[in-house]
Write an enzyme that holds these catalytic residues in place. Structure first.
Site, short mmCIF file in Angstrom:
data_model
loop_
_atom_site.label_atom_id
_atom_site.label_comp_id
_atom_site.label_asym_id
_atom_site.label_seq_id
_atom_site.Cartn_x
_atom_site.Cartn_y
_atom_site.Cartn_z
N LYS A 212 -14.82 -6.34 45.16
CA LYS A 212 -14.19 -5.02 45.18
C LYS A 212 -14.64 -4.21 46.39
O LYS A 212 -13.87 -3.41 46.92
CB LYS A 212 -14.48 -4.26 43.88
CG LYS A 212 -13.72 -4.83 42.69
CD LYS A 212 -13.78 -3.93 41.49
CE LYS A 212 -12.94 -4.50 40.34
NZ LYS A 212 -13.03 -3.70 39.13
N LYS B 87 -7.59 -15.72 41.30
CA LYS B 87 -7.22 -15.42 39.90
C LYS B 87 -6.06 -14.43 39.86
O LYS B 87 -5.91 -13.61 40.77
CB LYS B 87 -8.41 -14.90 39.10
CG LYS B 87 -8.78 -13.47 39.36
CD LYS B 87 -9.56 -12.86 38.19
CE LYS B 87 -9.53 -11.34 38.34
NZ LYS B 87 -9.64 -10.56 37.16
N LYS C 148 -3.97 -7.64 39.06
CA LYS C 148 -3.08 -6.55 39.48
C LYS C 148 -3.22 -6.28 40.96
O LYS C 148 -2.31 -5.75 41.59
CB LYS C 148 -3.47 -5.26 38.74
CG LYS C 148 -3.00 -5.20 37.32
CD LYS C 148 -3.78 -4.16 36.53
CE LYS C 148 -5.16 -4.66 36.15
NZ LYS C 148 -5.74 -4.06 34.95
P1 ADP Z 1 -7.48 -7.25 36.68
O1 ADP Z 1 -8.33 -8.30 37.32
O2 ADP Z 1 -6.03 -7.60 36.72
O3 ADP Z 1 -7.79 -5.87 37.20
P2 ADP Z 1 -9.08 -6.52 34.37
O4 ADP Z 1 -10.28 -6.57 35.24
O5 ADP Z 1 -8.63 -5.18 33.86
O6 ADP Z 1 -7.88 -7.24 35.14
O7 ADP Z 1 -9.33 -7.50 33.14
C1 ADP Z 1 -9.22 -7.22 31.76
C2 ADP Z 1 -9.56 -8.45 30.94
O8 ADP Z 1 -8.67 -9.52 31.27
C3 ADP Z 1 -10.97 -9.01 31.18
O9 ADP Z 1 -11.50 -9.54 29.99
C4 ADP Z 1 -10.74 -10.09 32.19
O10 ADP Z 1 -11.76 -11.07 32.17
C5 ADP Z 1 -9.40 -10.65 31.74
N1 ADP Z 1 -8.66 -11.23 32.86
C6 ADP Z 1 -8.25 -10.57 33.98
N2 ADP Z 1 -7.60 -11.41 34.82
C7 ADP Z 1 -7.59 -12.63 34.21
C8 ADP Z 1 -7.06 -13.91 34.57
N3 ADP Z 1 -6.43 -14.09 35.71
N4 ADP Z 1 -7.24 -14.94 33.73
C9 ADP Z 1 -7.90 -14.76 32.55
N5 ADP Z 1 -8.42 -13.59 32.14
C10 ADP Z 1 -8.28 -12.52 32.96
#
Ligand code: ADP
Ligand code: TRP
Length: 329
Positions: free
Chosen positions: A112, A193, A196
């Site tokens: 980040k 991965k 968003k």
């Molecule tokens: P992002 O990475 O899109 O900002 P968040 O950090 O808000 O998503 O993640 C919220 C939840 O979703 C967490 O438990 C995170 O580990 C899970 N998560 C986020 N991206 C993935 C992914 N690509 N595959 C599996 N789990 C995910």
């Protein structure tokens, strides 16, 4: 088991969030042996660049999404993190148990920090300590999250252990609970991965219409290097497998999988079918979500009730902690 998890109100939910975390939340809540708490991590979300005018809407939208997906206020406590002051209080106390280099090692912080070079704030750095407080304040045993959060969970266990050693047994060491798909990859770059933060085409939002889902899957990266690099295809197949519920769908999956292994998968057939499977899976969700968007009073009430329950539990732990660390006169 005592279960807790949180999610940040920043942008829309995508199938990575669903398959990596929320799907598991629903399963765990539906086992009556578990006590579940799920919260909107709004304090975490302000560590990123954001628009304060839009934040209230993002919080309410996320709460409505969770309800529409099947998180049930009769079975789980659902609340907004910032309404429970104990989270930040406990994070401050935990700060005295954590060394700076431990936080410098956190991969999410490093990632980040690159993405928001102009705003590497203390909150972003301290994010994992607040997360440990979120979990330990409720003395949770297990935390359903995606794989990207396991390093933060390790730190939460270290903090629990340190606190217990210094001040006497207080916190259980919480373990992470992963799904079979703890890491869904980006549709545009299968080495990263799904998130968003990598552009709209890279993820499927739960709110995407069937047409948009179809477009995104059509343009998703599949096999590269003349079929040698199968990571894109593997990711699409893993998504298919996760959404295949009936016996027929599971058979379909096995056939596609075999064809992929033999280098014979016809993406012109597989991709439209995958898009259809995903949009069908979320039909009920879309229906319930559109009903809830007309009823924000109900959503607010759920969060208020949840905060009341959470507040009582958090307050109890905070009294115990203040006493144990020597602040009670
Ligand atoms: P992002 O990475 O899109 O900002 P968040 O950090 O808000 O998503 O993640 C919220 C939840 O979703 C967490 O438990 C995170 O580990 C899970 N998560 C986020 N991206 C993935 C992914 N690509 N595959 C599996 N789990 C995910
Ligand atoms: N850091 C988590 C994420 O980005 C959200 C979160 C905050 C969380 N506090 C938590 C998850 C406590 C589990 C438990 O997804």
């Amino acid at each position: 088991m005592k279960i807790i998890s949180g999610i940040q109100p920043s942008g829309e939910l995508h199938i990575g969030n669903y398959l990596g975390a929320i799907k598991n939340w629903i399963k765990l809540q539906n086992n009556s042996k578990n006590e579940c708490m799920f919260f909107i991590a709004d304090y975490h979300s302000i560590t990123e660049n954001y628009d304060p005018k839009r934040k209230p809407e993002e919080i309410l939208n996320l709460a409505a999404d969770l309800l529409a997906l099947g998180i049930d206020p009769k079975k789980s406590v659902i609340f907004q993190q910032s309404k429970i002051p104990g989270h930040a209080d406990l994070a401050w106390i935990f700060n005295t148990l954590v060394k700076i280099p431990e936080l410098e090692r956190m991969t999410q912080f490093k990632d980040k920090a690159v993405m928001q070079k102009e705003n590497i704030n203390m909150g972003l750095f301290d994010y994992p300590v607040l997360m440990a407080a979120d979990i330990l304040i409720y003395k949770a045993d297990a935390v359903p999250v995606g794989e990207d959060q396991t390093q933060h969970l390790e730190l939460a266990r270290d903090i629990a252990r340190r606190f217990n050693n210094n001040f006497g047994p207080t916190f259980p060491e919480p373990k992470s609970l992963l799904t079979e798909t703890p890491r869904i990859m980006s549709l545009t770059d299968p080495t990263k991965k799904m998130s968003k933060s990598h552009g709209e085409k890279s993820y499927i939002a739960l709110s995407d219409s069937p047409e948009i889902i179809s477009d995104k899957i059509k343009s998703a990266v599949s096999d590269a290097g003349g079929g040698k690099d199968k990571r894109g295809g593997d990711n699409l197949l893993a998504i298919f497998e996760s959404f295949a519920e009936t016996k027929e769908e599971k058979n379909e999956y096995s056939n596609y999988k075999r064809e992929h292994t033999n280098g014979k998968l016809k993406y012109s057939e597989f991709k439209p079918r995958l898009a259809e499977l995903i949009s069908d899976y979320f039909v009920d969700y879309r229906q319930r979500r559109s009903e809830l968007s007309k009823n924000s009073e109900f959503v607010k009430k759920v969060l208020e009730n949840g905060a009341e329950t959470a507040s009582a539990a958090a307050g109890k732990t905070m009294s115990e902690v203040r006493r144990k660390i020597g602040l009670e006169i």
